[in-house]
Design a protein around this motif. Sequence first.
Motif, PDB file in Angstrom:
ATOM      1  N   ALA A 183       0.826  -1.208   0.000  1.00 57.32           N
ATOM      2  CA  ALA A 183       0.000   0.000   0.000  1.00 57.32           C
ATOM      3  C   ALA A 183       0.861   1.258   0.000  1.00 57.32           C
ATOM      4  O   ALA A 183       0.489   2.281  -0.603  1.00 57.32           O
ATOM      5  CB  ALA A 183      -0.928  -0.008   1.209  1.00 57.32           C
ATOM      6  N   ARG A 187       0.037   3.314  -6.086  1.00 56.40           N
ATOM      7  CA  ARG A 187      -0.612   4.598  -6.345  1.00 56.40           C
ATOM      8  C   ARG A 187      -1.902   4.697  -5.557  1.00 56.40           C
ATOM      9  O   ARG A 187      -2.234   5.736  -5.000  1.00 56.40           O
ATOM     10  CB  ARG A 187      -0.893   4.751  -7.842  1.00 56.40           C
ATOM     11  CG  ARG A 187      -1.488   6.088  -8.264  1.00 56.40           C
ATOM     12  CD  ARG A 187      -1.725   6.129  -9.774  1.00 56.40           C
ATOM     13  NE  ARG A 187      -2.131   7.438 -10.232  1.00 56.40           N
ATOM     14  CZ  ARG A 187      -3.381   7.883 -10.214  1.00 56.40           C
ATOM     15  NH1 ARG A 187      -4.343   7.105  -9.752  1.00 56.40           N
ATOM     16  NH2 ARG A 187      -3.685   9.087 -10.659  1.00 56.40           N
ATOM     17  N   ASP A 188      -2.670   3.605  -5.543  1.00 59.19           N
ATOM     18  CA  ASP A 188      -3.909   3.507  -4.775  1.00 59.19           C
ATOM     19  C   ASP A 188      -4.038   2.098  -4.243  1.00 59.19           C
ATOM     20  O   ASP A 188      -3.496   1.146  -4.830  1.00 59.19           O
ATOM     21  CB  ASP A 188      -5.136   3.827  -5.645  1.00 59.19           C
ATOM     22  CG  ASP A 188      -5.314   5.318  -5.894  1.00 59.19           C
ATOM     23  OD1 ASP A 188      -5.409   6.058  -4.893  1.00 59.19           O
ATOM     24  OD2 ASP A 188      -5.350   5.725  -7.060  1.00 59.19           O
ATOM     25  N   SER A 189      -4.763   1.946  -3.147  1.00 56.08           N
ATOM     26  CA  SER A 189      -5.014   0.609  -2.599  1.00 56.08           C
ATOM     27  C   SER A 189      -6.367   0.597  -1.905  1.00 56.08           C
ATOM     28  O   SER A 189      -6.827   1.624  -1.404  1.00 56.08           O
ATOM     29  CB  SER A 189      -3.904   0.200  -1.622  1.00 56.08           C
ATOM     30  OG  SER A 189      -3.844   1.091  -0.513  1.00 56.08           O
ATOM     31  N   TRP A 190      -6.993  -0.586  -1.901  1.00 51.54           N
ATOM     32  CA  TRP A 190      -8.321  -0.734  -1.319  1.00 51.54           C
ATOM     33  C   TRP A 190      -8.406  -2.053  -0.561  1.00 51.54           C
ATOM     34  O   TRP A 190      -8.030  -3.109  -1.094  1.00 51.54           O
ATOM     35  CB  TRP A 190      -9.395  -0.731  -2.413  1.00 51.54           C
ATOM     36  CG  TRP A 190      -9.425   0.510  -3.246  1.00 51.54           C
ATOM     37  CD1 TRP A 190     -10.167   1.641  -3.029  1.00 51.54           C
ATOM     38  CD2 TRP A 190      -8.686   0.764  -4.454  1.00 51.54           C
ATOM     39  NE1 TRP A 190      -9.936   2.566  -4.023  1.00 51.54           N
ATOM     40  CE2 TRP A 190      -9.030   2.054  -4.912  1.00 51.54           C
ATOM     41  CE3 TRP A 190      -7.764  -0.003  -5.195  1.00 51.54           C
ATOM     42  CZ2 TRP A 190      -8.492   2.606  -6.064  1.00 51.54           C
ATOM     43  CZ3 TRP A 190      -7.215   0.551  -6.347  1.00 51.54           C
ATOM     44  CH2 TRP A 190      -7.578   1.833  -6.766  1.00 51.54           C
ATOM     45  N   PHE A 204      -4.488  -3.417  -5.246  1.00 55.80           N
ATOM     46  CA  PHE A 204      -3.487  -2.362  -5.375  1.00 55.80           C
ATOM     47  C   PHE A 204      -3.379  -1.935  -6.839  1.00 55.80           C
ATOM     48  O   PHE A 204      -3.408  -2.772  -7.732  1.00 55.80           O
ATOM     49  CB  PHE A 204      -2.103  -2.848  -4.917  1.00 55.80           C
ATOM     50  CG  PHE A 204      -2.084  -3.451  -3.541  1.00 55.80           C
ATOM     51  CD1 PHE A 204      -1.889  -2.668  -2.421  1.00 55.80           C
ATOM     52  CD2 PHE A 204      -2.268  -4.821  -3.380  1.00 55.80           C
ATOM     53  CE1 PHE A 204      -1.873  -3.224  -1.155  1.00 55.80           C
ATOM     54  CE2 PHE A 204      -2.253  -5.395  -2.118  1.00 55.80           C
ATOM     55  CZ  PHE A 204      -2.060  -4.593  -1.005  1.00 55.80           C
ATOM     56  N   ASP A 205      -3.218  -0.645  -7.048  1.00 54.56           N
ATOM     57  CA  ASP A 205      -3.003  -0.116  -8.398  1.00 54.56           C
ATOM     58  C   ASP A 205      -1.662   0.615  -8.402  1.00 54.56           C
ATOM     59  O   ASP A 205      -1.487   1.623  -7.716  1.00 54.56           O
ATOM     60  CB  ASP A 205      -4.136   0.842  -8.780  1.00 54.56           C
ATOM     61  CG  ASP A 205      -4.053   1.305 -10.234  1.00 54.56           C
ATOM     62  OD1 ASP A 205      -3.096   0.895 -10.933  1.00 54.56           O
ATOM     63  OD2 ASP A 205      -4.929   2.062 -10.666  1.00 54.56           O
ATOM     64  N   ASN A 208      -2.277   3.729 -13.268  1.00 57.72           N
ATOM     65  CA  ASN A 208      -3.520   4.492 -13.294  1.00 57.72           C
ATOM     66  C   ASN A 208      -4.553   3.651 -14.045  1.00 57.72           C
ATOM     67  O   ASN A 208      -5.103   4.056 -15.053  1.00 57.72           O
ATOM     68  CB  ASN A 208      -3.307   5.847 -13.985  1.00 57.72           C
ATOM     69  CG  ASN A 208      -4.514   6.750 -13.899  1.00 57.72           C
ATOM     70  OD1 ASN A 208      -5.299   6.680 -12.958  1.00 57.72           O
ATOM     71  ND2 ASN A 208      -4.681   7.611 -14.898  1.00 57.72           N
ATOM     72  N   GLU A 211     -10.326   2.472 -10.797  1.00 62.02           N
ATOM     73  CA  GLU A 211     -10.899   3.301  -9.761  1.00 62.02           C
ATOM     74  C   GLU A 211     -11.989   2.481  -9.088  1.00 62.02           C
ATOM     75  O   GLU A 211     -12.825   1.879  -9.760  1.00 62.02           O
ATOM     76  CB  GLU A 211     -11.488   4.580 -10.336  1.00 62.02           C
ATOM     77  CG  GLU A 211     -12.122   5.489  -9.294  1.00 62.02           C
ATOM     78  CD  GLU A 211     -12.705   6.742  -9.883  1.00 62.02           C
ATOM     79  OE1 GLU A 211     -13.338   7.523  -9.126  1.00 62.02           O
ATOM     80  OE2 GLU A 211     -12.545   6.970 -11.104  1.00 62.02           O
TER      81      GLU A 211
END
Length: 213
Positions: A183, A187-190, A204-205, A208, A211
């Motif tokens: 994380a 760039r992004d994580s959920w 995880f991203d 890009n 979303e």
Amino acid sequence: MERQIIRLEHFDTWYAEEFMRITNLKTPWLVHQLYTRGHYRLLTYIVNHDRNADYFDAGMGRGASFIAMLLPILQSTQATGHVYGCDVEGIPLLTVGWSLDTYLARFRKHGTLNIGAVTGDMARPDRIAEAAKCRMVMIDGQHNGVSERLLLDGMLDAGFTGIVVMDDTTACPPLTELAAYAAERARDSWDLTEHFHETGTYLFDFGNNIEVI
């Protein structure tokens, strides 16, 4: 390829019929296994957005995640995507509405499954090279956090900018630590545990690509 929107509310109404349509599965028990358990429907959902990309399954089981990623690609004669994987036992024979010869021909074109994986096998240089060029990598391996970390670091060092799905991030302390590390680098994580596998599902991203809403 445009950025993929993953609507979590979609999974509340994404019934088995839709899963069967996408995968063309004719085996009810397998539909039940793949649709109702854990992260498998998330993998199918992501792959179905881009059947021309490559994907990697770093697993140590019977290849269920591999199947979940491969099936959407197999449905289109125009698809150019490929799924690479390493698993211990391999995949069960599927009834997918084709003759065995047709199924095997499509499988050989789009799938590479290395049977007999051993501890640390997923972190071999050739596996890392395969994974680093893929759109998405599923990490569900030895659960010791060592080979998984070697794979992740190797991918990122090689310029990986794709998606990673990690399973058992709640139930397995080494993977909990690995998820926190991933994380920080992503760039992004959920944390999607409440929507998918109760033992922990993290997304995880590193580019890009997606979303989550």
